[in-house]
Write a protein that holds these residues in place. Structure first.
Motif, PDB file in Angstrom:
ATOM      1  N   ILE A 248       0.918  -1.145  -0.077  1.00 40.74           N
ATOM      2  CA  ILE A 248      -0.041  -0.016   0.158  1.00 40.74           C
ATOM      3  C   ILE A 248       0.881   1.391  -0.186  1.00 40.74           C
ATOM      4  O   ILE A 248       1.447   1.335   1.037  1.00 40.74           O
ATOM      5  N   VAL A 249       0.804   2.078  -1.169  1.00 38.51           N
ATOM      6  CA  VAL A 249       1.494   3.544  -1.072  1.00 38.51           C
ATOM      7  C   VAL A 249       0.611   4.238  -0.760  1.00 38.51           C
ATOM      8  O   VAL A 249      -0.632   4.584  -1.374  1.00 38.51           O
ATOM      9  N   VAL A 250       0.790   5.171   0.344  1.00 38.51           N
ATOM     10  CA  VAL A 250      -0.022   6.184   0.945  1.00 38.51           C
ATOM     11  C   VAL A 250       0.828   7.414   0.658  1.00 38.51           C
ATOM     12  O   VAL A 250       1.808   7.989   1.185  1.00 38.51           O
ATOM     13  N   ARG A 251       0.264   8.222  -0.375  1.00 36.81           N
ATOM     14  CA  ARG A 251       0.771   9.504  -0.757  1.00 36.81           C
ATOM     15  C   ARG A 251      -0.303  10.375  -1.402  1.00 36.81           C
ATOM     16  O   ARG A 251      -1.084   9.952  -2.189  1.00 36.81           O
ATOM     17  N   THR A 252      -0.460  11.338  -1.077  1.00 35.28           N
ATOM     18  CA  THR A 252      -1.262  12.379  -1.513  1.00 35.28           C
ATOM     19  C   THR A 252      -0.968  12.831  -2.877  1.00 35.28           C
ATOM     20  O   THR A 252       0.156  13.245  -3.232  1.00 35.28           O
ATOM     21  N   VAL A 253      -2.083  12.760  -3.902  1.00 28.42           N
ATOM     22  CA  VAL A 253      -1.909  13.120  -5.079  1.00 28.42           C
ATOM     23  C   VAL A 253      -3.125  14.027  -5.510  1.00 28.42           C
ATOM     24  O   VAL A 253      -4.162  13.982  -4.752  1.00 28.42           O
ATOM     25  N   ASP A 254      -3.008  14.517  -6.712  1.00 25.19           N
ATOM     26  CA  ASP A 254      -4.242  15.168  -7.306  1.00 25.19           C
ATOM     27  C   ASP A 254      -5.284  14.019  -7.824  1.00 25.19           C
ATOM     28  O   ASP A 254      -4.992  13.343  -8.628  1.00 25.19           O
ATOM     29  N   GLU A 255      -6.373  14.092  -7.095  1.00 26.42           N
ATOM     30  CA  GLU A 255      -7.380  13.065  -7.367  1.00 26.42           C
ATOM     31  C   GLU A 255      -7.738  12.922  -8.987  1.00 26.42           C
ATOM     32  O   GLU A 255      -8.436  12.078  -9.520  1.00 26.42           O
ATOM     33  N   ASP A 256      -7.750  14.419  -9.540  1.00 29.96           N
ATOM     34  CA  ASP A 256      -8.064  14.169 -10.911  1.00 29.96           C
ATOM     35  C   ASP A 256      -7.340  13.671 -11.815  1.00 29.96           C
ATOM     36  O   ASP A 256      -7.882  13.202 -13.059  1.00 29.96           O
ATOM     37  N   ASN A 257      -6.152  13.430 -11.574  1.00 33.50           N
ATOM     38  CA  ASN A 257      -5.169  12.680 -12.293  1.00 33.50           C
ATOM     39  C   ASN A 257      -4.715  11.586 -11.807  1.00 33.50           C
ATOM     40  O   ASN A 257      -3.793  11.026 -12.270  1.00 33.50           O
ATOM     41  N   ALA A 258      -5.329  11.137 -10.839  1.00 30.52           N
ATOM     42  CA  ALA A 258      -4.871   9.646 -10.091  1.00 30.52           C
ATOM     43  C   ALA A 258      -5.429   8.492 -10.914  1.00 30.52           C
ATOM     44  O   ALA A 258      -6.123   7.726 -10.411  1.00 30.52           O
ATOM     45  N   ASP A 259      -5.111   8.370 -12.275  1.00 29.39           N
ATOM     46  CA  ASP A 259      -5.509   7.167 -12.861  1.00 29.39           C
ATOM     47  C   ASP A 259      -4.523   6.054 -12.826  1.00 29.39           C
ATOM     48  O   ASP A 259      -3.486   6.279 -12.134  1.00 29.39           O
ATOM     49  N   GLY A 260      -4.810   4.976 -13.458  1.00 26.80           N
ATOM     50  CA  GLY A 260      -3.739   4.083 -13.354  1.00 26.80           C
ATOM     51  C   GLY A 260      -2.313   4.215 -13.817  1.00 26.80           C
ATOM     52  O   GLY A 260      -1.256   3.426 -13.336  1.00 26.80           O
ATOM     53  N   GLU A 261      -2.331   5.118 -14.619  1.00 26.57           N
ATOM     54  CA  GLU A 261      -0.812   5.411 -15.399  1.00 26.57           C
ATOM     55  C   GLU A 261      -0.165   6.357 -14.597  1.00 26.57           C
ATOM     56  O   GLU A 261       1.031   6.651 -14.767  1.00 26.57           O
ATOM     57  N   SER A 262      -0.883   7.429 -13.560  1.00 27.23           N
ATOM     58  CA  SER A 262      -0.022   8.405 -13.309  1.00 27.23           C
ATOM     59  C   SER A 262      -0.096   8.066 -11.664  1.00 27.23           C
ATOM     60  O   SER A 262       0.390   9.128 -10.989  1.00 27.23           O
ATOM     61  N   LEU A 263      -0.398   6.794 -11.338  1.00 28.01           N
ATOM     62  CA  LEU A 263      -0.051   6.660  -9.724  1.00 28.01           C
ATOM     63  C   LEU A 263       1.274   6.969  -9.431  1.00 28.01           C
ATOM     64  O   LEU A 263       2.377   6.871 -10.244  1.00 28.01           O
ATOM     65  N   PRO A 264       1.455   7.567  -7.928  1.00 24.58           N
ATOM     66  CA  PRO A 264       2.875   8.020  -7.757  1.00 24.58           C
ATOM     67  C   PRO A 264       3.898   6.811  -7.549  1.00 24.58           C
ATOM     68  O   PRO A 264       3.502   5.698  -7.346  1.00 24.58           O
ATOM     69  N   GLN A 265       5.398   7.041  -7.935  1.00 25.77           N
ATOM     70  CA  GLN A 265       6.363   6.278  -8.012  1.00 25.77           C
ATOM     71  C   GLN A 265       6.118   4.865  -8.794  1.00 25.77           C
ATOM     72  O   GLN A 265       6.400   3.806  -8.098  1.00 25.77           O
ATOM     73  N   ARG A 266       5.518   4.926  -9.807  1.00 31.49           N
ATOM     74  CA  ARG A 266       5.044   3.525 -10.468  1.00 31.49           C
ATOM     75  C   ARG A 266       6.418   3.008 -10.838  1.00 31.49           C
ATOM     76  O   ARG A 266       6.559   1.663 -10.708  1.00 31.49           O
ATOM     77  N   THR A 267       7.364   3.670 -11.384  1.00 28.16           N
ATOM     78  CA  THR A 267       8.803   2.832 -11.474  1.00 28.16           C
ATOM     79  C   THR A 267       9.292   2.308 -10.428  1.00 28.16           C
ATOM     80  O   THR A 267       9.903   0.986 -10.358  1.00 28.16           O
ATOM     81  N   ASP A 268       9.416   2.752  -9.035  1.00 30.65           N
ATOM     82  CA  ASP A 268       9.747   2.098  -8.061  1.00 30.65           C
ATOM     83  C   ASP A 268       8.729   1.054  -7.581  1.00 30.65           C
ATOM     84  O   ASP A 268       9.483  -0.013  -7.223  1.00 30.65           O
ATOM     85  N   VAL A 269       7.641   1.089  -7.683  1.00 31.67           N
ATOM     86  CA  VAL A 269       6.841  -0.164  -7.422  1.00 31.67           C
ATOM     87  C   VAL A 269       6.864  -1.293  -8.623  1.00 31.67           C
ATOM     88  O   VAL A 269       7.041  -2.363  -8.053  1.00 31.67           O
ATOM     89  N   ASP A 270       7.183  -0.918  -9.884  1.00 30.54           N
ATOM     90  CA  ASP A 270       7.397  -1.935 -10.615  1.00 30.54           C
ATOM     91  C   ASP A 270       8.611  -2.749 -10.514  1.00 30.54           C
ATOM     92  O   ASP A 270       8.750  -4.050 -10.533  1.00 30.54           O
ATOM     93  N   SER A 271       9.550  -1.998  -9.904  1.00 30.53           N
ATOM     94  CA  SER A 271      11.016  -2.453  -9.709  1.00 30.53           C
ATOM     95  C   SER A 271      10.679  -3.427  -8.275  1.00 30.53           C
ATOM     96  O   SER A 271      11.582  -4.389  -8.104  1.00 30.53           O
ATOM     97  N   LEU A 272      10.052  -2.789  -7.585  1.00 30.62           N
ATOM     98  CA  LEU A 272       9.644  -3.698  -6.202  1.00 30.62           C
ATOM     99  C   LEU A 272       9.085  -5.044  -6.543  1.00 30.62           C
ATOM    100  O   LEU A 272       9.430  -5.946  -5.978  1.00 30.62           O
TER     101      LEU A 272
END
Length: 347
Positions: free
Chosen positions: A79-103
């Motif tokens: 579970i990544v807990v981080r405030t983002v702009d809800e209007d842009n929080a679609d599947g492609e713009s979720l925060p730290q995606r590269t780090d998550v993919d690597s994990l």
């Protein structure tokens, strides 16, 4: 196979109860374990600051493997807990995606192939979580305070703080002038405790005073007299008496003992304070509050064997139920030794 959206919603909403505080800017990794009867239960978890994730996915994966590499892991959910702009929080713009993919890749290398990671802007009622791996997996959180985990935590007397910083704020020493005034009294009391170790009658009286103080703490009564504070601080900081006092009947009494020793810690200076922090950590661990135990260990004497042992136990997510009987048996042995009348040599 990841948990259902409904069960994921429950897990995310339960984070404050599981951690003891409401996480922010965090990655929380939770394992689900398969039991012999086929049921699934929550296993070891780890919370990591998001600032430590970038470029260190391999470290996170090794930590999970160290915690539960030999356990029957059904799946891992992050579970990544981080405030983002809800209007842009679609599947492609979720925060730290590269780090998550690597994990996810690093976890797979350690054999954890059933992994899902979700993002939630805040662990709060109405917040929407979204999966990094499947855009169709999403859900809305209920009130975290209304979860079964929260009810169980409150019933057990656990604290759920607004943040980890708030939880750590409990470990704020008393004003320096007050501690300086008490220090010579505590030093003298430590010397007296060392003498009492060798005399079963005085050891009995010292343990009785500490037992009574723990009992009073169950009713919220903490010592205020300087002599009482010094006497009790010395008792809990002296190894043999410390060990003899670790066995208490239930979690409510453990919390009372923890609060009592924390009160003594606030009024003490090192090296006594460093010894008292170990006692706090043990009681917090045994009642299931790993976060408080870790905070206490941050204030403990790092050279003490108990500090090193408990740090290892927490790193490997050893359940309190697996260690409780060992600590309680050792505590009972320590009490018997202190209260045993020494043999008298016959001429």
């Amino acid at each position: 196979m990841p948990p259902t959206p409904a069960s994921t919603t429950t897990i995310v909403a339960s984070l404050p109860a599981l951690l003891g505080f409401i996480p922010e800017d965090s990655l929380v990794l939770i394992t689900a374990l398969t039991n012999d009867d086929g049921s699934v239960t929550t296993g070891p978890l780890a919370r990591i600051d998001l600032t430590r994730i970038t470029g260190h996915a391999d470290d996170c994966a090794r930590h999970v493997n160290r915690q539960c590499g030999n356990l029957p892991v059904f799946c891992v959910i992050g579970i990544v807990v981080r405030t983002v702009d809800e209007d842009n929080a679609d599947g492609e713009s979720l925060p730290q995606r590269t780090d998550v993919d690597s994990l996810i890749e690093q976890l797979a290398e350690h054999g954890f192939t059933d992994v899902d990671v979700v993002h939630v802007p805040a662990v709060a009622e109405g917040a929407r979580w979204r999966s990094y791996r499947d855009a169709d997996r999403t859900g809305v959180l209920p009130d975290p305070a209304a979860t079964a985990a929260a009810a169980a935590a409150v019933a057990a007397g656990h604290t759920i703080a607004a943040s980890r910083d708030d939880l750590a704020a409990r470990f704020t020493p008393a004003p320096e002038n007050l501690r300086a005034r008490l220090q010579p009294h505590i030093t003298d009391a430590v010397a007296s405790a060392a003498i009492d170790e060798s005399w079963h009658l005085t050891a009995h009286l010292r343990l009785a005073r500490a037992d009574a103080a723990i009992s009073a703490a169950t009713h919220g009564e903490l010592p205020t007299d300087d002599s009482d504070v010094a006497d009790l601080a010395a008792t809990f900081a002296t190894l043999s008496f410390r060990d003899a006092l670790l066995a208490v009947p239930d979690d409510a009494t453990r919390l009372a003992a923890e609060n009592l020793v924390l009160h003594l810690w606030r009024h003490s200076c090192d090296p006594v304070a460093g010894q008292l922090a170990i006692v706090i950590a043990v009681h917090a661990y045994l009642r299931g509050s790993g976060t408080v135990a870790r905070i206490a260990l941050e204030n403990a004497d790092p050279q003490q064997p108990m500090t090193l042992l408990l740090s290892t136990v927490l790193d490997h997510a050893v359940a309190p139920s697996e260690a409780r009987h060992v600590i309680e048996n050792a505590s009972a042995d320590a009490r018997r030794t202190l209260l045993s009348e020494p043999a008298i040599d016959q001429a």
